[in-house]
Motif scaffolding. Structure first.
Motif, PDB file in Angstrom:
ATOM      1  N   VAL A 144       0.879  -1.167   0.000  1.00  0.00           N
ATOM      2  CA  VAL A 144       0.000   0.000   0.000  1.00  0.00           C
ATOM      3  C   VAL A 144       0.914   1.213   0.000  1.00  0.00           C
ATOM      4  O   VAL A 144       1.701   1.410   0.929  1.00  0.00           O
ATOM      5  CB  VAL A 144      -0.917   0.037   1.233  1.00  0.00           C
ATOM      6  CG1 VAL A 144      -1.754   1.320   1.232  1.00  0.00           C
ATOM      7  CG2 VAL A 144      -1.820  -1.187   1.269  1.00  0.00           C
ATOM      8  N   CYS A 145       0.844   2.018  -1.068  1.00  0.00           N
ATOM      9  CA  CYS A 145       1.752   3.145  -1.241  1.00  0.00           C
ATOM     10  C   CYS A 145       0.998   4.464  -1.122  1.00  0.00           C
ATOM     11  O   CYS A 145      -0.081   4.630  -1.704  1.00  0.00           O
ATOM     12  CB  CYS A 145       2.444   3.063  -2.607  1.00  0.00           C
ATOM     13  SG  CYS A 145       3.658   4.364  -2.902  1.00  0.00           S
ATOM     14  N   ASP A 146       1.552   5.392  -0.374  1.00  0.00           N
ATOM     15  CA  ASP A 146       0.944   6.704  -0.252  1.00  0.00           C
ATOM     16  C   ASP A 146       1.031   7.435  -1.585  1.00  0.00           C
ATOM     17  O   ASP A 146       1.844   7.106  -2.448  1.00  0.00           O
ATOM     18  CB  ASP A 146       1.644   7.500   0.847  1.00  0.00           C
ATOM     19  CG  ASP A 146       0.770   8.601   1.425  1.00  0.00           C
ATOM     20  OD1 ASP A 146      -0.445   8.623   1.117  1.00  0.00           O
ATOM     21  OD2 ASP A 146       1.279   9.435   2.203  1.00  0.00           O
ATOM     22  N   LYS A 147       0.168   8.420  -1.762  1.00  0.00           N
ATOM     23  CA  LYS A 147       0.213   9.232  -2.967  1.00  0.00           C
ATOM     24  C   LYS A 147       1.310  10.286  -2.821  1.00  0.00           C
ATOM     25  O   LYS A 147       1.710  10.616  -1.697  1.00  0.00           O
ATOM     26  CB  LYS A 147      -1.156   9.876  -3.232  1.00  0.00           C
ATOM     27  CG  LYS A 147      -1.495  11.146  -2.426  1.00  0.00           C
ATOM     28  CD  LYS A 147      -1.425  11.030  -0.965  1.00  0.00           C
ATOM     29  CE  LYS A 147      -1.441  12.383  -0.252  1.00  0.00           C
ATOM     30  NZ  LYS A 147      -1.113  12.304   1.129  1.00  0.00           N
ATOM     31  N   PRO A 148       1.853  10.811  -3.946  1.00  0.00           N
ATOM     32  CA  PRO A 148       1.675  10.328  -5.316  1.00  0.00           C
ATOM     33  C   PRO A 148       2.555   9.109  -5.573  1.00  0.00           C
ATOM     34  O   PRO A 148       3.438   8.799  -4.771  1.00  0.00           O
ATOM     35  CB  PRO A 148       2.145  11.521  -6.149  1.00  0.00           C
ATOM     36  CG  PRO A 148       3.179  12.184  -5.302  1.00  0.00           C
ATOM     37  CD  PRO A 148       2.709  12.014  -3.880  1.00  0.00           C
ATOM     38  N   ALA A 149       2.305   8.420  -6.680  1.00  0.00           N
ATOM     39  CA  ALA A 149       3.074   7.226  -7.022  1.00  0.00           C
ATOM     40  C   ALA A 149       4.411   7.645  -7.615  1.00  0.00           C
ATOM     41  O   ALA A 149       4.595   7.690  -8.830  1.00  0.00           O
ATOM     42  CB  ALA A 149       2.299   6.360  -8.008  1.00  0.00           C
ATOM     43  N   GLY A 150       5.359   7.973  -6.749  1.00  0.00           N
ATOM     44  CA  GLY A 150       6.664   8.412  -7.208  1.00  0.00           C
ATOM     45  C   GLY A 150       6.701   9.890  -7.544  1.00  0.00           C
ATOM     46  O   GLY A 150       5.743  10.630  -7.311  1.00  0.00           O
ATOM     47  N   LEU A 151       7.829  10.314  -8.101  1.00  0.00           N
ATOM     48  CA  LEU A 151       8.029  11.721  -8.440  1.00  0.00           C
ATOM     49  C   LEU A 151       7.791  12.020  -9.911  1.00  0.00           C
ATOM     50  O   LEU A 151       7.725  13.179 -10.300  1.00  0.00           O
ATOM     51  CB  LEU A 151       9.462  12.140  -8.084  1.00  0.00           C
ATOM     52  CG  LEU A 151       9.801  12.206  -6.595  1.00  0.00           C
ATOM     53  CD1 LEU A 151      11.269  12.554  -6.412  1.00  0.00           C
ATOM     54  CD2 LEU A 151       8.925  13.224  -5.879  1.00  0.00           C
ATOM     55  N   SER A 152       7.665  10.980 -10.731  1.00  0.00           N
ATOM     56  CA  SER A 152       7.538  11.178 -12.176  1.00  0.00           C
ATOM     57  C   SER A 152       6.813   9.984 -12.781  1.00  0.00           C
ATOM     58  O   SER A 152       6.614   8.958 -12.124  1.00  0.00           O
ATOM     59  CB  SER A 152       8.921  11.317 -12.819  1.00  0.00           C
ATOM     60  OG  SER A 152       9.652  10.104 -12.669  1.00  0.00           O
ATOM     61  N   GLN A 153       6.456  10.131 -14.053  1.00  0.00           N
ATOM     62  CA  GLN A 153       5.835   9.009 -14.756  1.00  0.00           C
ATOM     63  C   GLN A 153       6.799   7.834 -14.892  1.00  0.00           C
ATOM     64  O   GLN A 153       6.375   6.678 -14.871  1.00  0.00           O
ATOM     65  CB  GLN A 153       5.359   9.455 -16.135  1.00  0.00           C
ATOM     66  CG  GLN A 153       4.083  10.266 -16.135  1.00  0.00           C
ATOM     67  CD  GLN A 153       3.433  10.268 -17.500  1.00  0.00           C
ATOM     68  OE1 GLN A 153       2.873   9.267 -17.943  1.00  0.00           O
ATOM     69  NE2 GLN A 153       3.521  11.407 -18.181  1.00  0.00           N
ATOM     70  N   GLN A 154       8.081   8.131 -15.044  1.00  0.00           N
ATOM     71  CA  GLN A 154       9.062   7.052 -15.168  1.00  0.00           C
ATOM     72  C   GLN A 154       9.050   6.176 -13.917  1.00  0.00           C
ATOM     73  O   GLN A 154       9.087   4.948 -14.011  1.00  0.00           O
ATOM     74  CB  GLN A 154      10.474   7.635 -15.395  1.00  0.00           C
ATOM     75  CG  GLN A 154      10.676   8.228 -16.778  1.00  0.00           C
ATOM     76  CD  GLN A 154      10.243   9.677 -16.858  1.00  0.00           C
ATOM     77  OE1 GLN A 154       9.588  10.192 -15.959  1.00  0.00           O
ATOM     78  NE2 GLN A 154      10.614  10.338 -17.951  1.00  0.00           N
ATOM     79  N   GLU A 155       9.009   6.808 -12.739  1.00  0.00           N
ATOM     80  CA  GLU A 155       8.977   6.042 -11.496  1.00  0.00           C
ATOM     81  C   GLU A 155       7.650   5.304 -11.355  1.00  0.00           C
ATOM     82  O   GLU A 155       7.617   4.135 -10.942  1.00  0.00           O
ATOM     83  CB  GLU A 155       9.201   6.967 -10.302  1.00  0.00           C
ATOM     84  CG  GLU A 155      10.602   7.528 -10.223  1.00  0.00           C
ATOM     85  CD  GLU A 155      10.868   8.279  -8.937  1.00  0.00           C
ATOM     86  OE1 GLU A 155      12.010   8.723  -8.745  1.00  0.00           O
ATOM     87  OE2 GLU A 155       9.930   8.415  -8.105  1.00  0.00           O
ATOM     88  N   ALA A 156       6.553   5.975 -11.683  1.00  0.00           N
ATOM     89  CA  ALA A 156       5.239   5.339 -11.584  1.00  0.00           C
ATOM     90  C   ALA A 156       5.140   4.145 -12.534  1.00  0.00           C
ATOM     91  O   ALA A 156       4.529   3.120 -12.200  1.00  0.00           O
ATOM     92  CB  ALA A 156       4.134   6.348 -11.883  1.00  0.00           C
ATOM     93  N   LEU A 157       5.750   4.253 -13.714  1.00  0.00           N
ATOM     94  CA  LEU A 157       5.705   3.154 -14.681  1.00  0.00           C
ATOM     95  C   LEU A 157       6.463   1.934 -14.161  1.00  0.00           C
ATOM     96  O   LEU A 157       6.039   0.792 -14.385  1.00  0.00           O
ATOM     97  CB  LEU A 157       6.287   3.612 -16.016  1.00  0.00           C
ATOM     98  CG  LEU A 157       6.225   2.597 -17.158  1.00  0.00           C
ATOM     99  CD1 LEU A 157       4.787   2.193 -17.443  1.00  0.00           C
ATOM    100  CD2 LEU A 157       6.879   3.173 -18.421  1.00  0.00           C
ATOM    101  N   LYS A 158       7.561   2.154 -13.461  1.00  0.00           N
ATOM    102  CA  LYS A 158       8.287   1.035 -12.861  1.00  0.00           C
ATOM    103  C   LYS A 158       7.408   0.302 -11.851  1.00  0.00           C
ATOM    104  O   LYS A 158       7.425  -0.928 -11.762  1.00  0.00           O
ATOM    105  CB  LYS A 158       9.560   1.538 -12.189  1.00  0.00           C
ATOM    106  CG  LYS A 158      10.628   2.035 -13.146  1.00  0.00           C
ATOM    107  CD  LYS A 158      11.843   2.558 -12.402  1.00  0.00           C
ATOM    108  CE  LYS A 158      12.897   3.089 -13.372  1.00  0.00           C
ATOM    109  NZ  LYS A 158      14.067   3.648 -12.644  1.00  0.00           N
TER     110      LYS A 158
END
Length: 390
Positions: A91-105
């Motif tokens: 369960v991850c707090d928002k936002p999902a990372g700092l960028s789309q690259q991190e969110a995509l991983k």
């Protein structure tokens, strides 16, 4: 048997969720802090048996099967990807990372391990008023397509006394990332339409405070207003501000064909043109949960609707890990309405577009990343050219 929990973070949200988790029967096995001193202090005050400042010390514990990532966003992707890779629910707090690259991983890791729970803490989805609003929209309370969505959020400062990641826009601080992410996700959850283009004004009016007035300055925005054109034709206006000290005021208005639904705080009201004889809104849901049954000492830094939604999310997690007759393990149905990592990627794409719009002062198309960019495009081009010549 409920999974043991490993917590990442020592902020106020951790102090909020621990009583909720324990009330649902979860056991907190370990906590990670940015420094050993921070982790030790939190472990002592919340009676958590193990603390550390090393990420792997929590992830590799055999008694930890569910990870709550509640630390600064620059660590979200790193911890989530590693946790899923060794078989831990996340369960991850928002936002999902700092960028789309991190969110995509994070998305790729969740897709590779589909049997594991991997959700983002967009807790407004679980607030009863929004659960009922979504149901009312699906059942046709608005006698026509959704045309306009208007959202207004007024709240106090998100900053702590000293300088930390909350003060820095590039580290995930500010009202756009921390509150705007909730708003963007909620819109999609309510009406099932995604943003196709956006326009935004984002400002940082408070650059110094009583405690932050030296070399470092606050870069995290404390005000933003934006418009979004959705895939189904609906238009969104949203204004978010940190300039109203005290209790949060939040209004989410959804209109269609002369009718409307509106959530104010935690209450849901509705109006149907020609049906409400006195011309007034009807109360569809009234929030009566004052959280008196919890053991929370202080929730001043987290708005009450978000806390109540988080409490409901944890309840859904408890149901997901309940034993099912004639079936071993757990089921995803109780958390099926939670935000996925794919939803987190979409939210990050919209935030990226909003930031570009503010910088360029024009409407920007929302583009969701589908593959990671080449870290060294010049080298890759040379390799391709060599391959062609061969």
């Amino acid at each position: 048997m409920l999974p043991g929990i490993g917590l990442f973070g020592t902020g106020q949200v951790v102090r909020v969720i621990v009583p909720f988790l324990r009330a649902k029967g979860f056991k907190i096995e370990a906590v990670w802090g940015r420094t050993l001193a921070e982790a030790a202090e939190l472990a002592r005050s919340l009676e958590i048996p193990f603390y550390t400042s090393r990420i792997d010390d929590v992830l590799l514990r055999k008694d930890v099967d569910l990870i709550f990532i509640m630390c600064s966003p620059n660590l979200h992707a790193q911890i989530a990807v590693k946790a899923l890779g060794i078989g831990k629910h996340v369960v991850c707090d928002k936002p999902a990372g700092l960028s789309q690259q991190e969110a995509l991983k994070m998305v790729r890791a969740a897709q590779y391990y589909p049997s594991l729970i991997s959700i983002v803490n967009h807790s407004l989805r679980f607030l009863p008023a929004f659960v009922r609003m979504r149901r009312a929209i699906e059942e046709g309370y608005l006698r026509g397509p959704v045309t306009v969505i208007d959202i207004r959020v007024q709240m106090g400062s998100l900053l702590h006394n000293g300088y930390d990641w909350l003060c820095n826009d590039t580290m995930g601080g500010g009202i756009l990332a921390l509150v705007g992410s909730h708003v963007i996700d909620l819109i999609f959850h309510l009406v099932g339409q995604r943003a196709i283009r956006v326009h935004a004004v984002v400002r940082t009016f408070t650059q110094t405070t009583q405690f932050i007035n030296g070399i470092r300055h606050v870069s995290a925005p404390d005000f933003c207003t934006f418009q979004m054109e959705l895939s189904g034709g609906a238009l969104v206006t949203a204004t978010l501000s940190n300039h109203l000290p005290g209790q949060l005021t939040q209004e989410v208005l959804v209109c269609g064909a002369g009718d409307h639904l509106v959530v104010r705080g935690g209450d849901l009201h509705g109006f149907r043109e020609g049906m409400n004889k006195d011309g007034k809104e009807e109360v569809l849901y009234s929030d009566v949960d004052n959280l008196e049954d919890s053991t929370i000492n202080s929730i001043d830094s987290i708005p009450l609707p978000y806390v109540k939604g988080l409490k409901k999310l944890i309840g859904a997690l408890r149901e997901a890990f309940q034993p099912v007759e004639d079936k071993k393990g757990w089921i995803k149905e109780p958390v099926s309405s939670a935000a996925t990592f794919e939803d987190g990627l979409y939210v990050q794409a919209v935030i990226d577009a909003l930031r570009q719009s503010n910088k360029r002062r024009e409407w920007i198309k929302v583009c969701i990343l589908t593959e990671e960019p080449d870290p060294n495009p010049l080298l890759s081009a040379a390799v391709r050219a060599t391959a062609i010549s061969i």
